[in-house]
Design a protein around this motif. Structure first.
Motif, PDB file in Angstrom:
ATOM      1  N   GLN A   1      18.778  26.717 119.937  1.00 42.97           N
ATOM      2  CA  GLN A   1      17.781  27.540 120.546  1.00 42.97           C
ATOM      3  C   GLN A   1      17.579  28.798 119.710  1.00 42.97           C
ATOM      4  O   GLN A   1      18.265  29.007 118.715  1.00 42.97           O
ATOM      5  CB  GLN A   1      18.163  27.901 121.979  1.00 42.97           C
ATOM      6  N   VAL A   2      16.640  29.615 120.160  1.00 39.37           N
ATOM      7  CA  VAL A   2      16.263  30.820 119.443  1.00 39.37           C
ATOM      8  C   VAL A   2      16.731  32.041 120.214  1.00 39.37           C
ATOM      9  O   VAL A   2      16.488  32.166 121.419  1.00 39.37           O
ATOM     10  CB  VAL A   2      14.741  30.887 119.234  1.00 39.37           C
ATOM     11  N   GLN A   3      17.396  32.934 119.507  1.00 37.10           N
ATOM     12  CA  GLN A   3      17.714  34.235 120.067  1.00 37.10           C
ATOM     13  C   GLN A   3      16.767  35.272 119.477  1.00 37.10           C
ATOM     14  O   GLN A   3      16.517  35.276 118.268  1.00 37.10           O
ATOM     15  CB  GLN A   3      19.164  34.636 119.791  1.00 37.10           C
ATOM     16  N   LEU A   4      16.246  36.133 120.332  1.00 37.01           N
ATOM     17  CA  LEU A   4      15.323  37.174 119.927  1.00 37.01           C
ATOM     18  C   LEU A   4      15.895  38.517 120.354  1.00 37.01           C
ATOM     19  O   LEU A   4      16.275  38.685 121.510  1.00 37.01           O
ATOM     20  CB  LEU A   4      13.950  36.975 120.574  1.00 37.01           C
ATOM     21  N   VAL A  26      16.340  32.113 113.951  1.00 35.09           N
ATOM     22  CA  VAL A  26      15.889  31.022 113.106  1.00 35.09           C
ATOM     23  C   VAL A  26      14.772  31.534 112.213  1.00 35.09           C
ATOM     24  O   VAL A  26      14.202  32.599 112.452  1.00 35.09           O
ATOM     25  CB  VAL A  26      15.401  29.807 113.928  1.00 35.09           C
ATOM     26  N   SER A  27      14.465  30.758 111.192  1.00 36.05           N
ATOM     27  CA  SER A  27      13.375  31.126 110.305  1.00 36.05           C
ATOM     28  C   SER A  27      12.072  31.184 111.085  1.00 36.05           C
ATOM     29  O   SER A  27      11.688  30.216 111.743  1.00 36.05           O
ATOM     30  CB  SER A  27      13.253  30.121 109.166  1.00 36.05           C
ATOM     31  N   ILE A  28      11.401  32.311 111.013  1.00 38.03           N
ATOM     32  CA  ILE A  28      10.141  32.425 111.752  1.00 38.03           C
ATOM     33  C   ILE A  28       9.044  31.587 111.122  1.00 38.03           C
ATOM     34  O   ILE A  28       7.991  31.394 111.733  1.00 38.03           O
ATOM     35  CB  ILE A  28       9.691  33.889 111.901  1.00 38.03           C
ATOM     36  N   PHE A  29       9.285  31.076 109.919  1.00 36.79           N
ATOM     37  CA  PHE A  29       8.346  30.137 109.319  1.00 36.79           C
ATOM     38  C   PHE A  29       8.227  28.876 110.174  1.00 36.79           C
ATOM     39  O   PHE A  29       7.168  28.236 110.198  1.00 36.79           O
ATOM     40  CB  PHE A  29       8.805  29.773 107.907  1.00 36.79           C
ATOM     41  N   ARG A  71       4.667  40.372 110.206  1.00 38.21           N
ATOM     42  CA  ARG A  71       5.924  39.652 110.105  1.00 38.21           C
ATOM     43  C   ARG A  71       6.484  39.742 108.695  1.00 38.21           C
ATOM     44  O   ARG A  71       5.753  39.934 107.718  1.00 38.21           O
ATOM     45  CB  ARG A  71       5.749  38.183 110.510  1.00 38.21           C
ATOM     46  N   ASP A  72       7.803  39.597 108.614  1.00 35.34           N
ATOM     47  CA  ASP A  72       8.513  39.534 107.349  1.00 35.34           C
ATOM     48  C   ASP A  72       9.361  38.271 107.409  1.00 35.34           C
ATOM     49  O   ASP A  72      10.416  38.255 108.044  1.00 35.34           O
ATOM     50  CB  ASP A  72       9.377  40.774 107.137  1.00 35.34           C
ATOM     51  N   ASN A  73       8.895  37.219 106.767  1.00 30.36           N
ATOM     52  CA  ASN A  73       9.586  35.940 106.847  1.00 30.36           C
ATOM     53  C   ASN A  73      10.999  36.005 106.255  1.00 30.36           C
ATOM     54  O   ASN A  73      11.913  35.345 106.748  1.00 30.36           O
ATOM     55  CB  ASN A  73       8.787  34.853 106.135  1.00 30.36           C
ATOM     56  N   ALA A  74      11.172  36.787 105.203  1.00 28.39           N
ATOM     57  CA  ALA A  74      12.481  36.892 104.568  1.00 28.39           C
ATOM     58  C   ALA A  74      13.517  37.488 105.505  1.00 28.39           C
ATOM     59  O   ALA A  74      14.704  37.180 105.414  1.00 28.39           O
ATOM     60  CB  ALA A  74      12.389  37.706 103.290  1.00 28.39           C
ATOM     61  N   LYS A  75      13.078  38.357 106.400  1.00 31.69           N
ATOM     62  CA  LYS A  75      13.974  39.005 107.348  1.00 31.69           C
ATOM     63  C   LYS A  75      13.949  38.359 108.725  1.00 31.69           C
ATOM     64  O   LYS A  75      14.640  38.826 109.630  1.00 31.69           O
ATOM     65  CB  LYS A  75      13.625  40.486 107.476  1.00 31.69           C
ATOM     66  N   ASN A  96       8.322  37.386 122.083  1.00 32.09           N
ATOM     67  CA  ASN A  96       8.161  36.011 122.539  1.00 32.09           C
ATOM     68  C   ASN A  96       8.005  35.083 121.343  1.00 32.09           C
ATOM     69  O   ASN A  96       7.379  35.439 120.340  1.00 32.09           O
ATOM     70  CB  ASN A  96       6.938  35.897 123.450  1.00 32.09           C
ATOM     71  N   ALA A  97       8.560  33.889 121.463  1.00 32.19           N
ATOM     72  CA  ALA A  97       8.416  32.871 120.432  1.00 32.19           C
ATOM     73  C   ALA A  97       8.263  31.505 121.068  1.00 32.19           C
ATOM     74  O   ALA A  97       8.910  31.205 122.078  1.00 32.19           O
ATOM     75  CB  ALA A  97       9.617  32.868 119.491  1.00 32.19           C
TER      76      ALA A  97
END
Length: 115
Positions: A1-4, A26-29, A71-75, A96-97
């Protein structure tokens, strides 16, 4: 799962600025859409802004050019830059994701705008 995990909230005077951050586990990509919502005292949670993996953004009308989502995908992080804040912007802001067809929420960060 995803933690935000949200951060960046606080107390600011009207007309000031804040930048909220949402760090994902997780990768936001791989996340189709991420966004910011807010819930003011006595009101329902409402959408503020969204951003897709392709970089498309949308905003609700009340933002009126004051807010910017990025967004900053690297981070693995999504930001909400808020300028010209008003007392009516006071709310708990939630990240939210949507990932693997499931909806994930952070615990929120409180933004308080004083007169």
């Amino acid at each position: 799962q995803v933690q935000l995990v949200e951060s960046g909230g606080g107390l600011v005077q009207a007309g000031g600025s804040l930048r909220l951050s949402c760090a994902a586990s997780v990768s936001i990509f791989s996340i189709n859409t991420m966004g910011w919502y807010r819930q003011a005292p006595g009101k329902q949670r409402e959408l503020v802004a969204t951003i897709t993996s392709g970089g498309s953004t949308n905003y609700v009308d009340f933002v009126s050019g004051r807010f910017t989502i990025s967004r900053d995908n690297a981070k693995n992080t999504v930001y909400l830059q808020m300028n010209s804040l008003k007392p009516e912007d006071t709310a708990v802001y939630y990240c939210n994701a949507i990932w693997m067809l499931k909806n994930y929420w952070g615990k929120g960060t409180l933004v308080t705008v004083s007169s």
